[in-house]
Enzyme design. Structure first.
Site: not given
Ligand code: F6P
Length: 348
Positions: A127-129, A280-281, A172, A14, A164, A224
């Site tokens: 990685t954002i994770d 987020q990315r 992640g 990713g 709410r 997630e």
């Molecule tokens: O590993 C990075 C990530 O953004 C995870 O947080 C997420 O589960 C996954 O990639 C999403 O992958 P894709 O871009 O294939 O939808």
């Protein structure tokens, strides 16, 4: 001057903010020392197909603040493709070294190529994770935390206006770093992560306690990979599809919606869900990620020049150092109990 080297670089898995900053730093350092930098297209797919070309200073000019990757990316796994490893090794013969910028999957391939075939590879952790071992932080994570925190801030004001419960689903995968860090920064009332999965009932109880104290809105951040858990038993992971990618990963997502339904039912409070997803990315990296990615890139180029293959750049405290690639991919780096406790201190 020493021998002139040709060093390839690829981005895999990713995408994440800061990839271009690494590409720029590696290229600038290599060129300034008289070496050649070669950009490999589409991650490991480009190494299988031999798709790489030299990068000049102009190619990397102006890319520092740009999100994504100018080299493009893929989730191709050469170990899962017929003849994939042989093709990568053949194409590697045209390079003195390959710098692989990626997360556990991309660097797992780099490690196996080095350990099993003696391939001259060096890793850079992205990685954002933030779930890679052997480094205190991956680049891209800080930006994702900033984006999630801003979203939580914005959700606070609308939650408050409507009385709410707002559920915010963040990425992640199997590590809760992004949820915990943005939850702490955004002042979340409950944070649900895979490592220490509270039940839906416990989450509802925390919200009820908070409302009994006179608050009439709440923010719940859910990772997630949180396994939707009820007192009666686990509901399992919420997946977008049961299909797995070339690295055996399922596509996660949708847990926020199911959690919100459960919370509305158990508390009777009006509930809404926001899934931050790929926002987020995307986009420009934070200053912190630009600097970290630049430091990683400069060190990776130096390691390539010194021939220190089988290593990865890593952050240890305030220092950027080289560590064995094997240490980075041995196991996922998950959130420790003590760190989760920082978020927990503000639950309910
Ligand atoms: O590993 C990075 C990530 O953004 C995870 O947080 C997420 O589960 C996954 O990639 C999403 O992958 P894709 O871009 O294939 O939808």
């Amino acid at each position: 001057m020493n021998r002139t080297l040709t060093v390839g670089l690829l981005t895999g898995g990713g995408d994440c903010p800061g990839l271009n900053a690494v590409i720029r730093a590696v290229t600038r350092r290599l060129l300034s020392e008289g070496h050649t930098a070669c950009g490999v297209l589409h991650g490991w797919r480009g190494m299988i197909e031999g798709r790489y070309a030299p990068l000049g200073v102009d190619d990397v000019s102006g890319i520092l603040p740009r999100g994504g990757t100018i080299l493009k990316t893929s989730r191709t796994n050469p170990f899962r493709e017929e003849g994939g490893v042989e093709a990568v090794l053949r194409n590697l013969a045209g390079l003195d070294c390959l710098i692989a910028i990626g997360g556990e999957d991309t660097l797992g391939v780099a490690h196996r190529l080095h350990a099993e075939h003696g391939a001259p590879v060096i890793g850079v952790p992205k990685t954002i994770d933030n779930d890679l071992g052997a480094t205190d932080q991956t680049f891209g994570f800080d930006t994702a935390v900033a984006i999630a925190t801003e979203a939580i801030d914005r959700l606070h004001t609308t939650a408050e206006s409507h009385d709410r419960v707002m559920v915010v689903e963040v990425m992640g995968r199997h590590a809760g770093w992004l949820a915990v860090q943005s939850g702490i920064a955004g002042g979340a009332d409950v944070v649900l992560i895979p490592e220490f999965p509270l039940t839906v009932e416990r989450c509802a109880e925390l919200i009820r306690t908070r409302h009994a104290r006179g608050r009439d809105y709440s923010i719940v951040v859910v990772s997630e990979g949180w396994p939707l858990t009820h007192e009666a038993g686990s509901g399992g992971l919420a997946m977008q599809t049961a299909e797995v990618d070339a690295f055996g990963h399922v596509r996660l997502g949708g847990v926020g919606e199911r959690l919100a339904e459960g919370l509305a039912e158990l508390t009777g409070f009006e509930t809404r869900v926001t899934v931050l997803g790929h926002l987020q990315r995307g986009g420009t990296p934070t200053a912190y990620d630009r600097v970290l990615a630049t430091r990683y890139g400069l060190l990776a180029a130096a390691l390539a020049i010194e021939g220190r293959h089988g290593t990865m750049t890593a952050l240890r405290g305030a220092e950027v150092v080289a560590v064995p690639l094997a240490d980075a991919v041995r196991e996922l780096r998950t959130v420790p109990r003590a760190y989760y406790a920082l978020a927990e201190a503000f639950f309910g």
